[in-house]
Design a protein around this motif. Structure first.
Motif, PDB file in Angstrom:
ATOM      1  N   UNK A   1       0.811  -1.232   0.000  1.00  0.00           N
ATOM      2  CA  UNK A   1       0.000   0.000   0.000  1.00  0.00           C
ATOM      3  C   UNK A   1       0.843   1.280   0.000  1.00  0.00           C
ATOM      4  N   UNK A   2       2.175   1.140   0.077  1.00  0.00           N
ATOM      5  CA  UNK A   2       3.100   2.282   0.050  1.00  0.00           C
ATOM      6  C   UNK A   2       2.840   3.307   1.165  1.00  0.00           C
ATOM      7  N   UNK A   3       2.525   2.781   2.340  1.00  0.00           N
ATOM      8  CA  UNK A   3       2.332   3.635   3.524  1.00  0.00           C
ATOM      9  C   UNK A   3       3.557   3.516   4.429  1.00  0.00           C
ATOM     10  N   UNK A   4       3.961   4.631   5.048  1.00  0.00           N
ATOM     11  CA  UNK A   4       5.055   4.592   6.023  1.00  0.00           C
ATOM     12  C   UNK A   4       4.789   5.624   7.117  1.00  0.00           C
ATOM     13  N   UNK A   5       5.227   5.290   8.337  1.00  0.00           N
ATOM     14  CA  UNK A   5       4.955   6.181   9.474  1.00  0.00           C
ATOM     15  C   UNK A   5       5.721   7.495   9.393  1.00  0.00           C
ATOM     16  N   UNK A   6       6.749   7.540   8.543  1.00  0.00           N
ATOM     17  CA  UNK A   6       7.572   8.763   8.460  1.00  0.00           C
ATOM     18  C   UNK A   6       7.490   9.379   7.068  1.00  0.00           C
ATOM     19  N   UNK A   7       6.394   9.113   6.369  1.00  0.00           N
ATOM     20  CA  UNK A   7       6.191   9.722   5.056  1.00  0.00           C
ATOM     21  C   UNK A   7       6.005  11.242   5.231  1.00  0.00           C
ATOM     22  N   UNK A   8       6.576  12.058   4.328  1.00  0.00           N
ATOM     23  CA  UNK A   8       6.409  13.511   4.460  1.00  0.00           C
ATOM     24  C   UNK A   8       4.944  13.969   4.369  1.00  0.00           C
ATOM     25  N   UNK A   9       4.094  13.177   3.715  1.00  0.00           N
ATOM     26  CA  UNK A   9       2.691  13.561   3.549  1.00  0.00           C
ATOM     27  C   UNK A   9       1.870  13.167   4.797  1.00  0.00           C
ATOM     28  N   UNK A  10       1.252  14.147   5.479  1.00  0.00           N
ATOM     29  CA  UNK A  10       0.516  13.835   6.711  1.00  0.00           C
ATOM     30  C   UNK A  10      -0.643  12.847   6.499  1.00  0.00           C
ATOM     31  N   UNK A  11      -1.283  12.886   5.320  1.00  0.00           N
ATOM     32  CA  UNK A  11      -2.382  11.932   5.060  1.00  0.00           C
ATOM     33  C   UNK A  11      -1.845  10.504   4.997  1.00  0.00           C
ATOM     34  N   UNK A  12      -0.685  10.362   4.352  1.00  0.00           N
ATOM     35  CA  UNK A  12      -0.083   9.026   4.245  1.00  0.00           C
ATOM     36  C   UNK A  12       0.319   8.526   5.635  1.00  0.00           C
ATOM     37  N   UNK A  13       0.871   9.420   6.454  1.00  0.00           N
ATOM     38  CA  UNK A  13       1.244   9.009   7.826  1.00  0.00           C
ATOM     39  C   UNK A  13       0.000   8.578   8.613  1.00  0.00           C
ATOM     40  N   UNK A  14      -1.078   9.335   8.460  1.00  0.00           N
ATOM     41  CA  UNK A  14      -2.316   8.993   9.193  1.00  0.00           C
ATOM     42  C   UNK A  14      -2.849   7.637   8.726  1.00  0.00           C
ATOM     43  N   UNK A  15      -2.771   7.399   7.396  1.00  0.00           N
ATOM     44  CA  UNK A  15      -3.242   6.096   6.881  1.00  0.00           C
ATOM     45  C   UNK A  15      -2.337   4.969   7.386  1.00  0.00           C
ATOM     46  N   UNK A  16      -1.041   5.243   7.502  1.00  0.00           N
ATOM     47  CA  UNK A  16      -0.102   4.228   8.009  1.00  0.00           C
ATOM     48  C   UNK A  16      -0.453   3.871   9.455  1.00  0.00           C
ATOM     49  N   UNK A  17      -0.758   4.882  10.274  1.00  0.00           N
ATOM     50  CA  UNK A  17      -1.126   4.625  11.677  1.00  0.00           C
ATOM     51  C   UNK A  17      -2.415   3.795  11.728  1.00  0.00           C
ATOM     52  N   UNK A  18      -3.378   4.175  10.884  1.00  0.00           N
ATOM     53  CA  UNK A  18      -4.670   3.469  10.865  1.00  0.00           C
ATOM     54  C   UNK A  18      -4.484   2.010  10.437  1.00  0.00           C
ATOM     55  N   UNK A  19      -3.645   1.800   9.402  1.00  0.00           N
ATOM     56  CA  UNK A  19      -3.371   0.447   8.897  1.00  0.00           C
ATOM     57  C   UNK A  19      -2.790  -0.413  10.024  1.00  0.00           C
ATOM     58  N   UNK A  20      -1.804   0.153  10.734  1.00  0.00           N
ATOM     59  CA  UNK A  20      -1.144  -0.609  11.810  1.00  0.00           C
ATOM     60  C   UNK A  20      -2.119  -0.825  12.970  1.00  0.00           C
ATOM     61  N   UNK A  21      -2.910   0.201  13.290  1.00  0.00           N
ATOM     62  CA  UNK A  21      -3.853   0.070  14.414  1.00  0.00           C
ATOM     63  C   UNK A  21      -4.787  -1.129  14.204  1.00  0.00           C
ATOM     64  N   UNK A  22      -5.273  -1.285  12.965  1.00  0.00           N
ATOM     65  CA  UNK A  22      -6.193  -2.409  12.696  1.00  0.00           C
ATOM     66  C   UNK A  22      -5.476  -3.748  12.884  1.00  0.00           C
ATOM     67  N   UNK A  23      -4.211  -3.801  12.500  1.00  0.00           N
ATOM     68  CA  UNK A  23      -3.478  -5.074  12.684  1.00  0.00           C
ATOM     69  C   UNK A  23      -3.187  -5.304  14.168  1.00  0.00           C
ATOM     70  N   UNK A  24      -2.906  -4.238  14.918  1.00  0.00           N
ATOM     71  CA  UNK A  24      -2.703  -4.389  16.373  1.00  0.00           C
ATOM     72  C   UNK A  24      -3.974  -4.964  17.004  1.00  0.00           C
TER      73      UNK A  24
END
Ligand code: LER
Ligand code: MN
Length: 271
Positions: free
Chosen positions: A77-100
């Motif tokens: 999905x090309x998401x990373x927690x340290x992506x310069x784009x704040x939307x991408x960072x938020x999606x990365x957190x959401x993606x990980x939260x669901x797996x947690x």
């Protein structure tokens, strides 16, 4: 210590260091037959249909879930927690939260490896570390609700320029508000980055939450040139009680990689 073996459900990760690739049922059948206690699952995302069957498949094969990877967030999905784009960072957190939440409901931790990302100019290391810290401070407490830690994995320099070593990992942990993050130590990455694998394991001590039990060339334990006896001794020195998970290439075959790992466990850990 307990033994786990990896299963990838992500075709895009083909060529990666996962033992089983033919679905959860096949993996669990072989894992149980060989004497494993658990599997570590690398899912495409938390909503994948096969994942809905995970609890019943684990029960059927008398296995536990050792951990769940979040790396598909990057690979697929090309998401990373340290992506310069704040939307991408938020999606990365959401993606990980669901797996947690998914892993947590099965009493297992989620792993943050490649999702830590990397920094490139104009982003500075300090900025990237601030974003990573914020994400972990959000996600650590989510895992805590399930009574499991959140795992962060130091990776070698070719995969990240953020957390490469136990020292980086311990600095990160001490800078967090949450106390629910532990280190996943992967012997393959340690072989590239650490001065001494044994001393680094001892330095990490109680911060060690999970181990990727693998050899220098990313093949199964004993098929490379690591001093596994040294790693095993250090894990005993710190009284490690968690999982050793075979995150290894399926070479010469999935079955042989899984069998070799069991053999190394019997010779070095149970010895
Ligand atoms: C990647 O190299 C790795 O070791 C994985 O466990 C991280 O997602
Ligand atoms: Mn790993």
């Amino acid at each position: 210590m307990k033994l786990s073996v990896t299963v990838s459900l992500v075709p895009e990760a083909k060529g990666g260091p996962f033992v089983f690739w033919n679905g959860l049922d096949d993996a669990c059948q072989l894992a149980h037959q060989l004497g494993y206690h658990a599997i570590e699952v690398f899912p495409p995302d938390a909503e994948h249909p096969e994942i809905a069957e995970l609890p019943s498949i684990l029960l059927r094969h008398h296995l536990k879930l050792a951990a769940m990877g979040t790396g598909a967030g990057w690979v697929k999905h090309k998401l990373r927690l340290t992506d310069p784009n704040p939307d991408t960072r938020a999606k990365a957190v959401e993606f990980i939260q669901k797996i947690i939440e998914l892993a947590g409901s099965l009493n297992a931790p989620a792993i943050i490896g490649s999702m830590q990302g990397r920094f490139e100019a104009p982003v500075t290391r300090d900025q990237a570390m601030t974003w990573l810290t914020e994400a972990l401070n959000t996600l650590g407490p989510v895992a805590e609700k399930y009574g499991v830690p959140l795992l962060i994995e130091p990776l070698n320099r070719y995969e990240t320029n953020l957390i490469n070593t136990v020292e980086h990992g311990l600095q990160l942990l001490s800078s967090l508000h949450t106390k629910n993050v532990r280190l996943l130590l992967d012997l393959f990455h340690m072989n590239i980055e650490e001065v001494s694998i044994g001393d680094s394991i001892r330095d990490a001590g109680a911060a060690v939450g999970h181990i990727h039990w693998v050899d220098s060339n990313r093949r199964a334990a004993t098929l490379g040139h690591l001093n596994l006896a040294e790693a095993a001794k250090a894990l005993k020195d710190i009284d490690y009680k968690g999982y050793l998970s075979a995150e290894v290439l399926p070479l010469p075959s999935s079955y042989e990689a899984a069998r070799k790992t069991i053999e190394s466990y019997r010779n070095l850990i149970l010895f």
